[in-house]
Design a protein around this motif. Structure first.
Motif, PDB file in Angstrom:
ATOM      1  N   ARG A   1       0.827  -1.208   0.000  1.00  0.00           N
ATOM      2  CA  ARG A   1       0.000   0.000   0.000  1.00  0.00           C
ATOM      3  C   ARG A   1       0.861   1.258   0.000  1.00  0.00           C
ATOM      4  NH1 ARG A   1      -4.223  -2.349   4.510  1.00  0.00           N
ATOM      5  NH2 ARG A   1      -5.884  -3.021   3.055  1.00  0.00           N
ATOM      6  N   GLU A   2       1.901   1.249   0.834  1.00  0.00           N
ATOM      7  CA  GLU A   2       2.773   2.426   0.943  1.00  0.00           C
ATOM      8  C   GLU A   2       3.602   2.648  -0.314  1.00  0.00           C
ATOM      9  OE1 GLU A   2       5.107   1.850   4.401  1.00  0.00           O
ATOM     10  OE2 GLU A   2       3.401   1.944   5.792  1.00  0.00           O
TER      11      GLU A   2
ATOM     12  N   GLN B   1      -3.124   2.949  -8.588  1.00  0.00           N
ATOM     13  CA  GLN B   1      -2.332   1.818  -8.119  1.00  0.00           C
ATOM     14  C   GLN B   1      -2.856   1.301  -6.787  1.00  0.00           C
ATOM     15  OE1 GLN B   1       1.810   2.909  -7.966  1.00  0.00           O
ATOM     16  NE2 GLN B   1       2.037   2.986 -10.203  1.00  0.00           N
ATOM     17  N   ARG B   2      -3.235   2.217  -5.894  1.00  0.00           N
ATOM     18  CA  ARG B   2      -3.764   1.809  -4.591  1.00  0.00           C
ATOM     19  C   ARG B   2      -5.072   1.034  -4.764  1.00  0.00           C
ATOM     20  NH1 ARG B   2      -3.291   3.454   0.851  1.00  0.00           N
ATOM     21  NH2 ARG B   2      -4.673   2.067   2.038  1.00  0.00           N
ATOM     22  N   ALA B   3      -5.936   1.510  -5.671  1.00  0.00           N
ATOM     23  CA  ALA B   3      -7.200   0.818  -5.920  1.00  0.00           C
ATOM     24  C   ALA B   3      -6.942  -0.576  -6.494  1.00  0.00           C
ATOM     25  CB  ALA B   3      -8.056   1.644  -6.884  1.00  0.00           C
ATOM     26  N   PHE B   4      -5.953  -0.669  -7.337  1.00  0.00           N
ATOM     27  CA  PHE B   4      -5.597  -1.959  -7.946  1.00  0.00           C
ATOM     28  C   PHE B   4      -5.201  -2.965  -6.863  1.00  0.00           C
ATOM     29  CE2 PHE B   4      -3.379  -4.986 -10.563  1.00  0.00           C
ATOM     30  CZ  PHE B   4      -3.957  -4.855 -11.818  1.00  0.00           C
TER      31      PHE B   4
ATOM     32  N   VAL C   1      -8.277  -3.983  -4.643  1.00  0.00           N
ATOM     33  CA  VAL C   1      -9.202  -4.913  -5.307  1.00  0.00           C
ATOM     34  C   VAL C   1      -8.597  -6.316  -5.364  1.00  0.00           C
ATOM     35  CG1 VAL C   1     -10.380  -5.472  -7.481  1.00  0.00           C
ATOM     36  CG2 VAL C   1     -10.354  -3.125  -6.649  1.00  0.00           C
ATOM     37  N   LEU C   2      -7.317  -6.409  -5.661  1.00  0.00           N
ATOM     38  CA  LEU C   2      -6.651  -7.715  -5.687  1.00  0.00           C
ATOM     39  C   LEU C   2      -6.754  -8.404  -4.328  1.00  0.00           C
ATOM     40  CD1 LEU C   2      -3.333  -7.106  -7.696  1.00  0.00           C
ATOM     41  CD2 LEU C   2      -5.140  -8.720  -8.295  1.00  0.00           C
ATOM     42  N   TYR C   3      -6.459  -7.642  -3.294  1.00  0.00           N
ATOM     43  CA  TYR C   3      -6.445  -8.225  -1.945  1.00  0.00           C
ATOM     44  C   TYR C   3      -7.857  -8.564  -1.461  1.00  0.00           C
ATOM     45  CZ  TYR C   3      -5.631  -8.734   3.055  1.00  0.00           C
ATOM     46  OH  TYR C   3      -5.590  -9.216   4.338  1.00  0.00           O
ATOM     47  N   ALA C   4      -8.822  -7.675  -1.729  1.00  0.00           N
ATOM     48  CA  ALA C   4     -10.169  -7.840  -1.184  1.00  0.00           C
ATOM     49  C   ALA C   4     -10.988  -8.902  -1.918  1.00  0.00           C
ATOM     50  CB  ALA C   4     -10.912  -6.505  -1.232  1.00  0.00           C
ATOM     51  N   THR C   5     -10.699  -9.135  -3.191  1.00  0.00           N
ATOM     52  CA  THR C   5     -11.522 -10.067  -3.972  1.00  0.00           C
ATOM     53  C   THR C   5     -10.842 -11.403  -4.238  1.00  0.00           C
ATOM     54  OG1 THR C   5     -10.692  -9.243  -6.103  1.00  0.00           O
ATOM     55  CG2 THR C   5     -12.614  -8.126  -5.164  1.00  0.00           C
ATOM     56  N   GLY C   6      -9.496 -11.429  -4.229  1.00  0.00           N
ATOM     57  CA  GLY C   6      -8.793 -12.660  -4.585  1.00  0.00           C
ATOM     58  C   GLY C   6      -8.850 -12.947  -6.070  1.00  0.00           C
ATOM     59  N   ALA C   7      -9.228 -11.920  -6.860  1.00  0.00           N
ATOM     60  CA  ALA C   7      -9.315 -12.095  -8.318  1.00  0.00           C
ATOM     61  C   ALA C   7      -7.917 -12.214  -8.913  1.00  0.00           C
ATOM     62  CB  ALA C   7     -10.055 -10.920  -8.945  1.00  0.00           C
ATOM     63  N   ARG C   8      -7.860 -12.759 -10.120  1.00  0.00           N
ATOM     64  CA  ARG C   8      -6.585 -12.882 -10.822  1.00  0.00           C
ATOM     65  C   ARG C   8      -6.142 -11.511 -11.329  1.00  0.00           C
ATOM     66  NH1 ARG C   8      -9.781 -17.141 -12.676  1.00  0.00           N
ATOM     67  NH2 ARG C   8      -9.032 -19.231 -12.089  1.00  0.00           N
TER      68      ARG C   8
END
Length: 221
Positions: free
Chosen positions: A165-166, A173-176, A179-186
């Motif tokens: 995050r930092e 980039q932060r949103a990216f 979303v990766l962390y919160a959804t587990g999407a590829r």
């Protein structure tokens, strides 16, 4: 010190004399010596690799270098094959699947992935020998690759997530990352996202995988 040619000549005369003691040793020796003078003879001792396999390894590596294999790959092939040659000490046409299995068995302390790499180096070598018609049949065809252990994916720790995050340099980039962390999407699925794919009411998002296959994932913290 007796050279390889003289040793071979002496061994041949000894075998012939054992079969027929009446032969004229000196005359036979002279005739054989004349014939053998046309050839280069190498004495192979039991404690060193056979010259045949060493020569074939060099030919193989040269061919792979011309094909454009990376230096690191060639270096690994050389290490694995020289180790194999030091173990079997035989002509390539005489090497069997049992010889290869016996060699690999000496590395039972290695991980299956490392053992598989050694087998792949040997297999690539024998595939090449067969295609170049140095040997009639590939002995590695009888050997199955080791089953690799399936490793579960490792999740990020809280500290690692905070570091990611930092390191973000923009809100995008932060949103990216979020979303990766919160959804587990590829990664590829997140790259294809549009704002219209987000469902704010039930905190989910539509993602599209291979072949545009659609699925719905939920945000979870």
């Amino acid at each position: 010190m007796i050279n390889a040619g003289e040793q071979l000549l002496s061994d041949i005369i000894s075998v012939l004399y054992d079969r027929d003691p009446s032969i004229d040793v000196e005359s036979t020796k002279g005739k054989l010596s004349t014939v053998m003078s046309k050839y280069h003879t190498v004495l192979v001792t039991e404690d060193e690799p056979h010259p045949d396999i060493k020569d074939k390894i060099e030919l193989y590596l040269s061919a792979k270098k011309i094909e454009g294999l990376k230096p690191d790959t060639l270096r690994n092939y050389r290490l694995d094959l020289n180790c194999f040659a030091n173990r079997v000490k035989r002509k390539v046409e005489d090497i069997t699947a049992a010889d290869i299995r016996a060699h690999l068995a000496e590395f039972n302390h290695l991980k299956l992935s490392s053992l598989g790499r050694k087998l792949n180096s040997i297999r690539s070598f024998f595939v090449w020998l067969t295609s170049e018609e140095f040997i009639q049949r590939d002995p590695t065809l009888k050997i199955k690759s080791p089953k690799l252990e399936k490793l579960m994916p490792k999740a990020l720790t809280i500290e690692e997530l905070e570091m990611m995050r930092e390191s973000c340099k923009s809100p995008r980039q932060r949103a990216f990352v979020e979303v990766l962390y919160a959804t587990g999407a590829r990664l590829s699925e997140v790259q294809r996202l549009n704002k219209s794919d987000i469902n704010y009411q039930n905190m989910s998002v539509k993602v599209y995988g291979k072949g545009s296959k659609e699925r719905e994932v939920y945000f979870s913290y």
